[in-house]
Design a protein around this motif. Structure first.
Motif, PDB file in Angstrom:
ATOM      1  N   SER A 149      33.365  36.310  44.976  1.00  0.00           N
ATOM      2  CA  SER A 149      34.308  37.278  45.584  1.00  0.00           C
ATOM      3  C   SER A 149      35.585  37.105  45.034  1.00  0.00           C
ATOM      4  O   SER A 149      36.177  35.780  45.096  1.00  0.00           O
ATOM      5  CB  SER A 149      34.071  36.968  47.144  1.00  0.00           C
ATOM      6  OG  SER A 149      32.817  37.264  47.821  1.00  0.00           O
ATOM      7  N   PHE A 150      36.442  38.167  44.881  1.00  0.00           N
ATOM      8  CA  PHE A 150      37.835  37.765  44.429  1.00  0.00           C
ATOM      9  C   PHE A 150      38.417  39.244  44.283  1.00  0.00           C
ATOM     10  O   PHE A 150      37.763  40.403  44.406  1.00  0.00           O
ATOM     11  CB  PHE A 150      37.972  37.309  43.166  1.00  0.00           C
ATOM     12  CG  PHE A 150      37.573  37.822  41.921  1.00  0.00           C
ATOM     13  CD1 PHE A 150      38.591  38.646  41.072  1.00  0.00           C
ATOM     14  CD2 PHE A 150      36.329  38.113  41.464  1.00  0.00           C
ATOM     15  CE1 PHE A 150      38.084  39.419  40.083  1.00  0.00           C
ATOM     16  CE2 PHE A 150      35.837  38.762  40.330  1.00  0.00           C
ATOM     17  CZ  PHE A 150      36.905  39.281  39.614  1.00  0.00           C
ATOM     18  N   LYS A 151      39.654  39.363  44.041  1.00  0.00           N
ATOM     19  CA  LYS A 151      40.316  40.634  43.887  1.00  0.00           C
ATOM     20  C   LYS A 151      41.479  40.542  42.639  1.00  0.00           C
ATOM     21  O   LYS A 151      41.966  39.432  42.504  1.00  0.00           O
ATOM     22  CB  LYS A 151      41.271  40.943  45.159  1.00  0.00           C
ATOM     23  CG  LYS A 151      40.530  41.300  46.334  1.00  0.00           C
ATOM     24  CD  LYS A 151      41.202  41.769  47.689  1.00  0.00           C
ATOM     25  CE  LYS A 151      40.496  42.278  48.742  1.00  0.00           C
ATOM     26  NZ  LYS A 151      41.172  42.504  50.006  1.00  0.00           N
ATOM     27  N   GLY A 152      41.391  41.533  41.991  1.00  0.00           N
ATOM     28  CA  GLY A 152      42.154  41.401  40.811  1.00  0.00           C
ATOM     29  C   GLY A 152      43.295  42.427  41.076  1.00  0.00           C
ATOM     30  O   GLY A 152      42.996  43.613  41.639  1.00  0.00           O
ATOM     31  N   HIS A 153      44.616  42.100  40.892  1.00  0.00           N
ATOM     32  CA  HIS A 153      45.766  43.115  41.159  1.00  0.00           C
ATOM     33  C   HIS A 153      46.358  43.682  40.278  1.00  0.00           C
ATOM     34  O   HIS A 153      46.118  43.437  39.050  1.00  0.00           O
ATOM     35  CB  HIS A 153      46.908  42.045  41.952  1.00  0.00           C
ATOM     36  CG  HIS A 153      46.223  41.111  43.037  1.00  0.00           C
ATOM     37  ND1 HIS A 153      45.307  41.771  44.224  1.00  0.00           N
ATOM     38  CD2 HIS A 153      46.610  39.936  43.372  1.00  0.00           C
ATOM     39  CE1 HIS A 153      45.138  40.949  45.191  1.00  0.00           C
ATOM     40  NE2 HIS A 153      45.756  39.777  44.569  1.00  0.00           N
ATOM     41  N   GLN A 154      46.935  44.999  40.656  1.00  0.00           N
ATOM     42  CA  GLN A 154      47.867  45.709  39.783  1.00  0.00           C
ATOM     43  C   GLN A 154      48.860  44.725  38.955  1.00  0.00           C
ATOM     44  O   GLN A 154      49.620  44.309  39.743  1.00  0.00           O
ATOM     45  CB  GLN A 154      48.327  47.061  40.325  1.00  0.00           C
ATOM     46  CG  GLN A 154      49.185  47.787  39.383  1.00  0.00           C
ATOM     47  CD  GLN A 154      48.514  48.755  38.667  1.00  0.00           C
ATOM     48  OE1 GLN A 154      47.496  49.471  39.307  1.00  0.00           O
ATOM     49  NE2 GLN A 154      49.098  49.334  37.528  1.00  0.00           N
ATOM     50  N   GLY A 155      49.001  45.124  37.490  1.00  0.00           N
ATOM     51  CA  GLY A 155      49.987  44.536  37.030  1.00  0.00           C
ATOM     52  C   GLY A 155      49.905  43.058  36.834  1.00  0.00           C
ATOM     53  O   GLY A 155      50.959  42.181  36.237  1.00  0.00           O
ATOM     54  N   GLU A 156      48.794  42.405  37.031  1.00  0.00           N
ATOM     55  CA  GLU A 156      48.639  40.853  36.643  1.00  0.00           C
ATOM     56  C   GLU A 156      47.930  40.467  35.582  1.00  0.00           C
ATOM     57  O   GLU A 156      47.146  41.424  35.121  1.00  0.00           O
ATOM     58  CB  GLU A 156      48.252  40.252  38.013  1.00  0.00           C
ATOM     59  CG  GLU A 156      46.498  40.319  38.127  1.00  0.00           C
ATOM     60  CD  GLU A 156      46.067  39.228  39.146  1.00  0.00           C
ATOM     61  OE1 GLU A 156      46.713  38.386  39.938  1.00  0.00           O
ATOM     62  OE2 GLU A 156      45.084  39.447  39.650  1.00  0.00           O
ATOM     63  N   ILE A 157      48.134  39.231  34.995  1.00  0.00           N
ATOM     64  CA  ILE A 157      47.220  38.462  33.953  1.00  0.00           C
ATOM     65  C   ILE A 157      46.499  37.512  34.903  1.00  0.00           C
ATOM     66  O   ILE A 157      47.054  36.538  35.266  1.00  0.00           O
ATOM     67  CB  ILE A 157      47.967  38.092  32.714  1.00  0.00           C
ATOM     68  CG1 ILE A 157      48.795  39.280  32.025  1.00  0.00           C
ATOM     69  CG2 ILE A 157      47.241  37.530  31.890  1.00  0.00           C
ATOM     70  CD1 ILE A 157      49.534  38.513  30.818  1.00  0.00           C
ATOM     71  N   LEU A 158      45.239  37.904  34.957  1.00  0.00           N
ATOM     72  CA  LEU A 158      44.227  36.917  35.515  1.00  0.00           C
ATOM     73  C   LEU A 158      43.353  36.258  34.632  1.00  0.00           C
ATOM     74  O   LEU A 158      42.772  36.424  33.943  1.00  0.00           O
ATOM     75  CB  LEU A 158      43.180  37.701  36.449  1.00  0.00           C
ATOM     76  CG  LEU A 158      42.218  36.705  37.248  1.00  0.00           C
ATOM     77  CD1 LEU A 158      42.743  35.787  38.317  1.00  0.00           C
ATOM     78  CD2 LEU A 158      41.343  37.780  38.004  1.00  0.00           C
ATOM     79  N   GLY A 159      43.523  35.007  34.702  1.00  0.00           N
ATOM     80  CA  GLY A 159      42.785  33.936  33.757  1.00  0.00           C
ATOM     81  C   GLY A 159      41.431  33.536  34.523  1.00  0.00           C
ATOM     82  O   GLY A 159      41.434  33.013  35.665  1.00  0.00           O
ATOM     83  N   ILE A 160      40.685  33.168  33.824  1.00  0.00           N
ATOM     84  CA  ILE A 160      39.197  32.777  34.139  1.00  0.00           C
ATOM     85  C   ILE A 160      38.835  31.459  33.340  1.00  0.00           C
ATOM     86  O   ILE A 160      38.881  31.432  31.786  1.00  0.00           O
ATOM     87  CB  ILE A 160      37.993  33.749  34.110  1.00  0.00           C
ATOM     88  CG1 ILE A 160      38.421  34.767  34.882  1.00  0.00           C
ATOM     89  CG2 ILE A 160      36.826  32.923  34.854  1.00  0.00           C
ATOM     90  CD1 ILE A 160      37.088  36.100  35.007  1.00  0.00           C
TER      91      ILE A 160
END
Length: 524
Positions: free
Chosen positions: A63-74
């Motif tokens: 469960s997670f949310k990815g936001h507009q305009g962000e760089i999300l690292g995994i």
């Protein structure tokens, strides 16, 4: 156990919403892996399968949310589920439970240049990959010059990709994916083979992208890169979200779970123990050169290389993408023949060129252990004896009877290294094979390389990790544009290389002009 951080709410639009997402594989389903039948003589398939669980959940309750305009690292260890999650977001794999909504068109770049046709030129692959992503040919034509310029491939853009190094493929792959107007860009281990200069260039491009596109997702084992360039980090552990939030905090907590290195005797610290080196030549290169015929004329990938690697040395080969490092490895392993000069190799080489190179994706990990070892000339009896040690060291026992096509790049890296390292080679050549290893495995691999020097004649490592070179290597050779720029002490080589790249960690102690030791073998 590290407590999970609450996801920071954002005023920006949610681009990805995942609730309780899970993916299940049937461990006994090998119907499409007909090629594995040819190696059944080497194992009792029924016995192996009987021990397997029927269901494997590589992702559980994500469960997670990815936001507009962000760089999300995994981030996360090998086999944590990072690549599987990337494939779910792109639609390559369908989730078996939970809810997933992705608001936008996803452009994904898996590993370095996956999906490229090695027989086609770089330019042809730009069009092929672009159209596979659903991009109109006219739009690709509009951006082809920008892609070419950004990739820094020069005349190689019109050469077959079979002549490209892993770094060159990485640069072209990123250039294609980032220029063709992606809405959501996923980079899964795609920049691991990039040099420092291109990595900084790519980071700037990603920041530019999120101003126009929706978001960027980076899957990486480089904690430093993730912390420096991502807005948030998500840490996956055994298919679950362990933590998500501020990059600095997540990295700190992740590092705390990595096992501490086992203290070795002083004799094993070969990066510092130069007295263990013997004056017995293992590899001798004299005026070595390799040329390719490009559309613009003859191109020398290697030119006038002179060096000697002695018994007991751990030599790091460093330099920009396209500098000639992989070409040198192929010459040392006799895949390529020199066009000028000579090279003498005194001993049998075991090479690991890239992670999982030579693996058959349709065969299981078990089958590939036997297949790769026999290609290295290892008798089946020896493989039988060492098989359990190989699997144990790789840490992928649960997946060893699954087709390699289901492995992450990190899992292929670990298995490839384990095969080559456990089977006691005379000369061990590693070309970017550890670029996708997680922190814990890189530590174990470092210790194994140092231990190998008790029986191996020499180890040659091609890598963009300067920390790895400083820690492991007794010596480093810096290649630039096919020529030796510096040959000497590993720590000195790294410092000088970093100064040239503008990323030096220490005050300059000498100018480059004074520090250069062109074509010299400093170990007598």
């Amino acid at each position: 156990m590290v407590k999970e951080q609450k996801i920071i709410e954002s005023n920006k639009e949610d681009v990805i919403v995942a609730e309780d997402v899970g993916v299940c594989f049937d461990a006994r389903s090998n119907n499409d892996d007909y090629k594995s039948l040819i190696l059944n003589m080497f194992r009792r398939k029924e016995k192996a399968e009987a021990k397997q669980p029927k269901k494997i959940w590589p992702l559980k309750s994500i469960s997670f949310k990815g936001h507009q305009g962000e760089i999300l690292g995994i981030i996360g260890s090998n086999g944590a589920g990072k690549t599987t999650l990337s494939k779910v977001i792109t639609g390559i794999i369908k989730h078996d439970k939970g809810y997933l909504n992705v608001d936008g068109k996803v452009t994904a770049l898996f590993s370095f240049g996956m999906g490229f046709n090695k027989e086609l030129t770089g330019r042809e692959n730009v069009y092929l990959n672009g159209m596979m992503l659903g991009i109109d040919k006219d739009l690709i034509t509009e951006y082809i010059d920008d892609i070419h310029e950004f990739s820094d491939l020069g005349d190689f853009i019109d050469q077959p990709m079979k002549y490209y190094s892993s770094g060159m493929r990485a640069r072209l792959g990123f250039s294609v994916a980032s220029h063709l107007q992606p809405e959501i860009l996923i980079l899964d281990e795609a920049l691991n083979t990039g040099d420092a200069k291109f990595s900084r260039k790519a980071a700037e491009k990603m920041k530019e992208l999120v101003q126009k596109a929706k978001m960027v997702i980076i899957v990486t084992h480089s904690l430093r890169y993730a912390q420096r360039n991502c807005d948030r980090l998500m840490w996956l552990d055994k298919g679950k979200v362990r933590e998500i939030g501020d990059p600095k905090t997540v990295v700190k907590n992740y590092r705390a779970t990595v096992p501490k290195p086992v203290k070795k005797k002083q004799s094993l610290k070969l990066s510092k123990t130069i007295t263990t080196i013997k004056p017995n030549p293992v590899i001798e290169a004299k005026n070595l050169g390799v040329s390719f015929q490009l559309s613009s004329g003859e191109f020398w990938a290697l030119k006038d290389l002179n060096f000697t690697i002695n018994e007991g040395e751990v030599v790091g080969i460093i330099g920009h993408n396209g500098a000639g490092k992989s070409t040198l490895c192929k010459v040392m392993t006799r895949i390529l023949s020199p066009d000028s000069g000579t090279i003498k190799v005194h001993g049998e080489t075991s090479s690991l060129l890239g992670y999982g190179t030579g693996f058959n994706p349709q065969l299981t990990g078990r089958d590939n252990v036997y297949l790769n070892a026999m290609l290295l000339g290892i008798p089946k009896e020896v493989i039988d004896e060492k098989y359990e040690e190989i699997v144990e060291f790789s840490g992928i026992k649960r997946a060893i009877d699954k087709p390699v096509k289901h492995y992450s790049s990190g899992m292929r890296s670990r298995l490839g290294f384990s095969i080559a390292a456990v089977l006691k080679p005379d000369i061990f050549i590693i070309d970017e094979a550890l670029s996708t290893g997680d922190l814990a495995f890189r530590q174990r691999a470092t210790e194994r390389i140092q231990e190998m020097m008790d029986r191996a004649k020499a180890v040659v490592i091609v890598t963009h990790s300067m920390n790895f070179v400083e820690k492991v290597c007794t010596r480093a050779i810096w290649i630039e544009k096919g020529r030796i720029r510096f040959d000497g002490d590993a720590e000195e080589a790294v410092e000088i290389y970093r100064e040239a790249m503008g990323v030096s960690k220490k005050p300059k102690r000498a100018s480059l002009k004074k520090a250069k030791k062109m074509n010299q073998n400093v170990v007598k």
